[in-house]
Design a protein around this motif. Sequence first.
Motif, PDB file in Angstrom:
ATOM      1  N   HIS A 188       0.913  -1.193  -0.045  1.00  0.00           N
ATOM      2  CA  HIS A 188       0.093  -0.205  -0.146  1.00  0.00           C
ATOM      3  C   HIS A 188       0.840   1.255  -0.128  1.00  0.00           C
ATOM      4  O   HIS A 188       0.545   2.300  -0.817  1.00  0.00           O
ATOM      5  CB  HIS A 188      -0.815   0.017   1.079  1.00  0.00           C
ATOM      6  CG  HIS A 188      -1.638   1.219   1.069  1.00  0.00           C
ATOM      7  ND1 HIS A 188      -2.930   1.291   0.327  1.00  0.00           N
ATOM      8  CD2 HIS A 188      -1.905   2.352   1.978  1.00  0.00           C
ATOM      9  CE1 HIS A 188      -3.420   2.459   0.547  1.00  0.00           C
ATOM     10  NE2 HIS A 188      -3.005   2.925   1.549  1.00  0.00           N
ATOM     11  N   SER A 222       2.506   1.659  -3.545  1.00  0.00           N
ATOM     12  CA  SER A 222       1.548   1.888  -4.447  1.00  0.00           C
ATOM     13  C   SER A 222       0.862   3.201  -4.454  1.00  0.00           C
ATOM     14  O   SER A 222      -0.068   3.585  -5.300  1.00  0.00           O
ATOM     15  CB  SER A 222       0.687   0.785  -4.898  1.00  0.00           C
ATOM     16  OG  SER A 222      -0.310   0.721  -3.513  1.00  0.00           O
ATOM     17  N   THR A 223       0.886   3.664  -3.135  1.00  0.00           N
ATOM     18  CA  THR A 223       0.125   4.987  -3.221  1.00  0.00           C
ATOM     19  C   THR A 223       0.942   6.486  -2.425  1.00  0.00           C
ATOM     20  O   THR A 223       0.509   7.490  -2.067  1.00  0.00           O
ATOM     21  CB  THR A 223      -0.997   4.966  -2.142  1.00  0.00           C
ATOM     22  OG1 THR A 223      -0.143   4.561  -0.708  1.00  0.00           O
ATOM     23  CG2 THR A 223      -1.953   3.647  -2.264  1.00  0.00           C
ATOM     24  N   ARG A 253       2.383   9.350  -3.755  1.00  0.00           N
ATOM     25  CA  ARG A 253       2.089  10.097  -4.820  1.00  0.00           C
ATOM     26  C   ARG A 253       2.882  11.257  -4.973  1.00  0.00           C
ATOM     27  O   ARG A 253       3.291  11.612  -3.863  1.00  0.00           O
ATOM     28  CB  ARG A 253       0.504  10.624  -4.979  1.00  0.00           C
ATOM     29  CG  ARG A 253      -0.494   9.347  -5.066  1.00  0.00           C
ATOM     30  CD  ARG A 253      -0.960   8.989  -6.231  1.00  0.00           C
ATOM     31  NE  ARG A 253       0.222   8.416  -7.230  1.00  0.00           N
ATOM     32  CZ  ARG A 253       0.649   7.165  -7.062  1.00  0.00           C
ATOM     33  NH1 ARG A 253      -0.040   6.353  -6.280  1.00  0.00           N
ATOM     34  NH2 ARG A 253       1.615   6.680  -8.080  1.00  0.00           N
ATOM     35  N   ASP A 291      -5.027   9.568   2.831  1.00  0.00           N
ATOM     36  CA  ASP A 291      -4.770   8.331   2.248  1.00  0.00           C
ATOM     37  C   ASP A 291      -4.819   8.626   0.690  1.00  0.00           C
ATOM     38  O   ASP A 291      -5.430   9.811   0.102  1.00  0.00           O
ATOM     39  CB  ASP A 291      -5.699   7.171   2.451  1.00  0.00           C
ATOM     40  CG  ASP A 291      -4.848   5.952   2.017  1.00  0.00           C
ATOM     41  OD1 ASP A 291      -3.837   5.982   1.677  1.00  0.00           O
ATOM     42  OD2 ASP A 291      -5.556   4.764   2.113  1.00  0.00           O
ATOM     43  N   LYS A 297      -4.828   6.902  -3.456  1.00  0.00           N
ATOM     44  CA  LYS A 297      -4.848   5.790  -4.296  1.00  0.00           C
ATOM     45  C   LYS A 297      -3.847   5.445  -5.260  1.00  0.00           C
ATOM     46  O   LYS A 297      -3.070   6.178  -5.573  1.00  0.00           O
ATOM     47  CB  LYS A 297      -6.390   5.813  -5.036  1.00  0.00           C
ATOM     48  CG  LYS A 297      -7.609   6.081  -4.345  1.00  0.00           C
ATOM     49  CD  LYS A 297      -8.776   6.328  -5.378  1.00  0.00           C
ATOM     50  CE  LYS A 297     -10.061   6.562  -4.240  1.00  0.00           C
ATOM     51  NZ  LYS A 297     -11.350   6.788  -5.414  1.00  0.00           N
ATOM     52  N   PRO A 298      -3.850   4.034  -5.725  1.00  0.00           N
ATOM     53  CA  PRO A 298      -2.847   3.781  -6.776  1.00  0.00           C
ATOM     54  C   PRO A 298      -3.163   4.523  -7.925  1.00  0.00           C
ATOM     55  O   PRO A 298      -4.549   4.747  -8.221  1.00  0.00           O
ATOM     56  CB  PRO A 298      -2.926   2.167  -6.775  1.00  0.00           C
ATOM     57  CG  PRO A 298      -3.682   1.713  -5.485  1.00  0.00           C
ATOM     58  CD  PRO A 298      -4.601   2.748  -5.093  1.00  0.00           C
TER      59      PRO A 298
END
Length: 214
Positions: free
Chosen positions: A8, A11-12, A14, A191, A193-194
């Motif tokens: 997680h 992949s997140t 950003r 949070d 997102k991918p």
Amino acid sequence: MDTAATDHLLSTTRSVRLKLDLERPVEDEVLADCLRLAVQAPTPGGAETWRWLVVRDREVKNALGALFRQVGEEYLRQGLARAGGADAPPQVQRMVRSGQHLIDVIERVPVLVVPCVQGVPSGGNEELSVFYGGIFPAVWGFQLALRSRGLGSTLTSYHLQHEQEAARILGVPDGVTQVGLLPVAYTTVSDFKPARRRPVPEIAFLDKWGTPLS
């Protein structure tokens, strides 16, 4: 190791621009913890040539921000024009809005971090891969550590078009190369997102170029 948690995180993490909290202070101890993790990255020959400038002073940020804005605004203008201007695809317009927002607020970001390398790049692809390969894994490690603590960042390079002037502002000595600038702040959301990426079979090959991995 909890692979769900690490997957997680990986992949997140950003590039964060619009969702940087410009009001919340960033603690020294948090930055120090993230840098301690960053320098666990591989380093060619054990050289540890990385150096890090953490910028909080408003006058210094103003001066760097002026260089950042001068280059960034022209870069975005040209990029949008190449993509069709007002008729550019929505994803391009979103990226331009995000980039413009960061340009507009760069001096207000709580911390700017400038990663540097002792030495000056020279030679061909082999030498350059070693030179930059000694810092970018650490930069990514720093960004991951920030993300895991609720902070965001994005690796930018606009100010490098005026690296010598930036060096004078920052007191960077001759023989040290700046490789980017990271605006660092807590994020306004908890949070991410991918991102959408091309499938692995389209970008990874087996044995020879063009043969899909799977």
